[in-house]
Design a protein around this motif. Structure first.
Motif, PDB file in Angstrom:
ATOM      1  N   ALA A 111     -14.636  14.118  -1.632  1.00 48.50           N
ATOM      2  CA  ALA A 111     -14.263  12.718  -1.406  1.00 48.50           C
ATOM      3  C   ALA A 111     -15.294  11.755  -1.967  1.00 48.50           C
ATOM      4  CB  ALA A 111     -14.065  12.473   0.085  1.00 48.50           C
ATOM      5  N   VAL A 112     -16.579  12.096  -1.831  1.00 46.83           N
ATOM      6  CA  VAL A 112     -17.621  11.135  -2.234  1.00 46.83           C
ATOM      7  C   VAL A 112     -17.921  11.177  -3.728  1.00 46.83           C
ATOM      8  CG1 VAL A 112     -18.678  11.235   0.057  1.00 46.83           C
ATOM      9  CG2 VAL A 112     -19.610  12.670  -1.777  1.00 46.83           C
ATOM     10  N   ARG A 113     -17.575  12.274  -4.401  1.00 47.30           N
ATOM     11  CA  ARG A 113     -17.960  12.409  -5.816  1.00 47.30           C
ATOM     12  C   ARG A 113     -17.462  11.251  -6.678  1.00 47.30           C
ATOM     13  NH1 ARG A 113     -15.956  17.242  -6.952  1.00 47.30           N
ATOM     14  NH2 ARG A 113     -17.853  18.316  -6.293  1.00 47.30           N
ATOM     15  N   PRO A 114     -16.145  10.917  -6.669  1.00 49.46           N
ATOM     16  CA  PRO A 114     -15.696   9.803  -7.523  1.00 49.46           C
ATOM     17  C   PRO A 114     -16.269   8.455  -7.086  1.00 49.46           C
ATOM     18  CG  PRO A 114     -13.911  10.558  -6.106  1.00 49.46           C
ATOM     19  CD  PRO A 114     -15.006  11.562  -5.972  1.00 49.46           C
ATOM     20  N   LEU A 115     -16.558   8.313  -5.808  1.00 47.28           N
ATOM     21  CA  LEU A 115     -17.120   7.057  -5.317  1.00 47.28           C
ATOM     22  C   LEU A 115     -18.567   6.880  -5.768  1.00 47.28           C
ATOM     23  CD1 LEU A 115     -15.544   7.216  -1.759  1.00 47.28           C
ATOM     24  CD2 LEU A 115     -15.048   5.480  -3.476  1.00 47.28           C
ATOM     25  N   ILE A 116     -19.303   7.975  -5.831  1.00 45.85           N
ATOM     26  CA  ILE A 116     -20.676   7.911  -6.349  1.00 45.85           C
ATOM     27  C   ILE A 116     -20.651   7.638  -7.850  1.00 45.85           C
ATOM     28  CG2 ILE A 116     -22.749   9.283  -6.815  1.00 45.85           C
ATOM     29  CD1 ILE A 116     -22.319  10.644  -4.095  1.00 45.85           C
ATOM     30  N   GLU A 117     -19.739   8.320  -8.546  1.00 44.56           N
ATOM     31  CA  GLU A 117     -19.638   8.134  -9.996  1.00 44.56           C
ATOM     32  C   GLU A 117     -19.258   6.705 -10.362  1.00 44.56           C
ATOM     33  OE1 GLU A 117     -16.803  11.076 -11.123  1.00 44.56           O
ATOM     34  OE2 GLU A 117     -18.255  12.745 -11.084  1.00 44.56           O
ATOM     35  N   ALA A 118     -18.435   6.063  -9.522  1.00 43.43           N
ATOM     36  CA  ALA A 118     -17.998   4.699  -9.793  1.00 43.43           C
ATOM     37  C   ALA A 118     -18.976   3.651  -9.266  1.00 43.43           C
ATOM     38  CB  ALA A 118     -16.619   4.461  -9.176  1.00 43.43           C
ATOM     39  N   GLY A 119     -20.042   4.103  -8.609  1.00 46.25           N
ATOM     40  CA  GLY A 119     -21.075   3.183  -8.144  1.00 46.25           C
ATOM     41  C   GLY A 119     -20.826   2.565  -6.784  1.00 46.25           C
ATOM     42  N   TYR A 120     -19.786   3.008  -6.066  1.00 49.52           N
ATOM     43  CA  TYR A 120     -19.510   2.454  -4.740  1.00 49.52           C
ATOM     44  C   TYR A 120     -20.377   3.090  -3.661  1.00 49.52           C
ATOM     45  CZ  TYR A 120     -15.507  -0.166  -6.442  1.00 49.52           C
ATOM     46  OH  TYR A 120     -14.709  -1.069  -7.099  1.00 49.52           O
ATOM     47  N   LEU A 121     -20.703   4.338  -3.826  1.00 44.56           N
ATOM     48  CA  LEU A 121     -21.597   5.027  -2.899  1.00 44.56           C
ATOM     49  C   LEU A 121     -22.877   5.420  -3.624  1.00 44.56           C
ATOM     50  CD1 LEU A 121     -19.213   7.464  -0.935  1.00 44.56           C
ATOM     51  CD2 LEU A 121     -20.198   5.300  -0.119  1.00 44.56           C
ATOM     52  N   VAL A 122     -23.958   5.446  -2.876  1.00 44.99           N
ATOM     53  CA  VAL A 122     -25.244   5.896  -3.422  1.00 44.99           C
ATOM     54  C   VAL A 122     -25.818   6.930  -2.470  1.00 44.99           C
ATOM     55  CG1 VAL A 122     -25.772   3.793  -4.702  1.00 44.99           C
ATOM     56  CG2 VAL A 122     -26.417   3.956  -2.296  1.00 44.99           C
ATOM     57  N   GLU A 123     -26.576   7.851  -3.022  1.00 46.75           N
ATOM     58  CA  GLU A 123     -27.196   8.890  -2.210  1.00 46.75           C
ATOM     59  C   GLU A 123     -28.709   8.787  -2.344  1.00 46.75           C
ATOM     60  OE1 GLU A 123     -26.487  13.578  -1.066  1.00 46.75           O
ATOM     61  OE2 GLU A 123     -25.748  12.819  -2.988  1.00 46.75           O
ATOM     62  N   SER A 124     -29.381   8.759  -1.199  1.00 49.11           N
ATOM     63  CA  SER A 124     -30.839   8.665  -1.190  1.00 49.11           C
ATOM     64  C   SER A 124     -31.398   9.706  -0.246  1.00 49.11           C
ATOM     65  CB  SER A 124     -31.284   7.263  -0.761  1.00 49.11           C
ATOM     66  OG  SER A 124     -30.767   6.961   0.521  1.00 49.11           O
ATOM     67  N   ALA A 125     -32.674   9.997  -0.389  1.00 47.60           N
ATOM     68  CA  ALA A 125     -33.312  11.022   0.432  1.00 47.60           C
ATOM     69  C   ALA A 125     -33.584  10.502   1.839  1.00 47.60           C
ATOM     70  CB  ALA A 125     -34.613  11.473  -0.220  1.00 47.60           C
ATOM     71  N   ASP A 126     -33.349  11.346   2.832  1.00 50.08           N
ATOM     72  CA  ASP A 126     -33.682  11.032   4.219  1.00 50.08           C
ATOM     73  C   ASP A 126     -34.940  11.815   4.575  1.00 50.08           C
ATOM     74  OD1 ASP A 126     -33.847  10.492   6.874  1.00 50.08           O
ATOM     75  OD2 ASP A 126     -32.003  11.508   7.469  1.00 50.08           O
ATOM     76  N   GLU A 127     -36.076  11.162   4.449  1.00 49.13           N
ATOM     77  CA  GLU A 127     -37.344  11.855   4.668  1.00 49.13           C
ATOM     78  C   GLU A 127     -37.469  12.375   6.094  1.00 49.13           C
ATOM     79  OE1 GLU A 127     -39.470  12.696   2.453  1.00 49.13           O
ATOM     80  OE2 GLU A 127     -38.641  11.580   0.759  1.00 49.13           O
ATOM     81  N   GLU A 128     -36.862  11.662   7.054  1.00 51.91           N
ATOM     82  CA  GLU A 128     -36.966  12.101   8.444  1.00 51.91           C
ATOM     83  C   GLU A 128     -36.189  13.387   8.699  1.00 51.91           C
ATOM     84  OE1 GLU A 128     -35.896   9.020  11.091  1.00 51.91           O
ATOM     85  OE2 GLU A 128     -37.443   7.629  10.383  1.00 51.91           O
TER      86      GLU A 128
END
Length: 400
Positions: free
Chosen positions: A52-69
């Motif tokens: 579900a998230v793959r096309p949304l990340i590719e289109a720039g609507y979702l971003v993924e960042s590291a959760d250091e905690e």
């Protein structure tokens, strides 16, 4: 000659599948969240979330960042999925009897620009011309940001059929059966969502405000009218005919003043601004012009004016208790322009609510949230965001 067709959307949201829209709304209203947490809350497999998230990340609507905690003892930290709020912009407009208030927002419904234009009269063609001018001002602001405006929302008071795009009846605008969605889309060149102003404000509170994270709550607005938006099991309730939540027309005094709806003793006929002003005029013999002057008299200690507000508070409290008894919401949010005088009727609201609420319904969290008219326009933008994410269903609820 055939009628002109509606303008196409400037951009199509790249997740029309219900699961993808559901995941996006969760990230928008509750995130950022890890994929595992999204899967748990949505009741989906991790693989389904990734799909579900793959096309949304590719289109720039979702971003993924590291959760250091969330970093495990060995290896990389877990990724957090969040929404890129600046990826798309929206316009929201609240139409009153005197002006149109417009805002430009991002995907998080954060107001970037606000504008107001007066209405010279309330005829639909005048309102549409003002709406077009306001939209052009906001589109010019968006051009400066280099981000596309992909939808607009318009909020008006009264009986509004969102699905049909029709304003059935708006007493303050004196409209009947105006196909506002179609007309506004043709006028602005944008996809438009039209909704009742209280329901639109309820959407904004549900997704981005004091109702976030709650599956059941009510929003009661106090001012020129008494409105109520309802969220039940994570969805804003419109009812079969689009008028659910009309606590302004719950009878609290059968022998009370005549309401514009034709009944006597409605909450609105006792507690609306016009009702309070009329009662203060009659009781004091003073030519009170508006609610601000009525409140000023009460604040100066004029007993008859204070009594008018106490009676209004009692009616509002009974109306809220009716909602609590019927639906058992976790929270009732009191808002609207009438809150400027809240200190004058707060005690009466609390006392009559406590007296009329049945059993554990009295434990409902009743809180106030003053909102300027720009927030009502933000509510209109929230309905546009909702429609953009899942146009076929008017948007998924954030708790689905």
């Amino acid at each position: 000659m055939s009628a002109p067709s509606l303008p196409p959307p400037a951009e199509t949201f790249p997740a029309q599948a219900p699961a993808a829209a559901q995941i996006f709304v969760m990230a928008l209203t509750q995130g950022p969240l890890t994929r595992l947490e999204l899967a748990r809350r949505a009741g989906l497999s991790p693989a389904a979330v990734t799909k579900a998230v793959r096309p949304l990340i590719e289109a720039g609507y979702l971003v993924e960042s590291a959760d250091e905690e969330a970093r495990p003892a060995l290896g990389r930290p877990a990724g957090l999925i969040g929404v890129n709020g600046g990826r798309a912009l929206f316009i929201g407009v609240k139409v009153t009897g005197a002006e149109a208030i417009g805002v430009l927002t991002d995907l998080y419904c954060r107001v970037l620009v606000a504008r107001r234009l007066p209405l010279t009269d309330r005829a639909p063609q005048t309102v549409l011309a003002t709406l077009a001018a306001l939209t052009q001002e906001l589109l010019a602001e968006a051009d400066g940001l280099g981000v596309a405006v992909v939808g607009a929302g318009v909020a008006v008071s009264g009986d509004v059929d969102r699905a049909e795009g029709m304003v059935r009846y708006s007493p303050f605008l004196e409209w009947r059966d105006v196909p506002l969605t179609e007309l506004a889309a043709l006028t602005t060149g944008l996809p438009v969502t039209v909704d009742n102003d209280v329901r639109a404000l309820t959407v904004a509170e549900q997704w981005f405000g004091a109702g976030a994270g709650l599956s059941d709550f009510a929003l009661v607005t106090v001012g020129a009218g008494i409105g109520c938006g309802l969220v039940v099991h994570g969805r804003v309730v419109a009812g079969a005919h689009g008028v659910a939540g009309e606590i302004g027309h719950v009878t609290v005094d059968p022998a009370g003043p005549l309401c514009h709806c034709g009944n006597r003793g409605c909450v609105e006929a006792v507690a609306g601004d016009a009702a309070i002003v009329e009662r203060v005029r009659a009781a004091t013999g003073t030519p009170v012009a508006d609610a601000a002057e009525a409140a000023a008299l009460a604040h100066r200690g004029v007993a008859a004016a204070q009594e008018a507000y106490a009676r209004a508070g009692e009616a509002i409290g009974r109306g809220i208790a009716t909602v609590a008894n019927l639906l058992g919401p976790e929270r009732v949010i009191i808002s609207g322009e009438g809150l400027a005088a809240y200190d004058l009727f707060a005690e009466a609201i609390r006392d009559s609510f406590a007296a009329a609420a049945f059993g554990s319904a009295a434990q409902c969290d009743v809180r106030t949230r003053p909102l300027p008219f720009e927030e009502w326009a933000r509510g209109a933008a929230a309905t546009a965001i909702q429609s953009y994410i899942a146009p076929a269903r008017g948007g998924p609820g954030p708790h689905q």
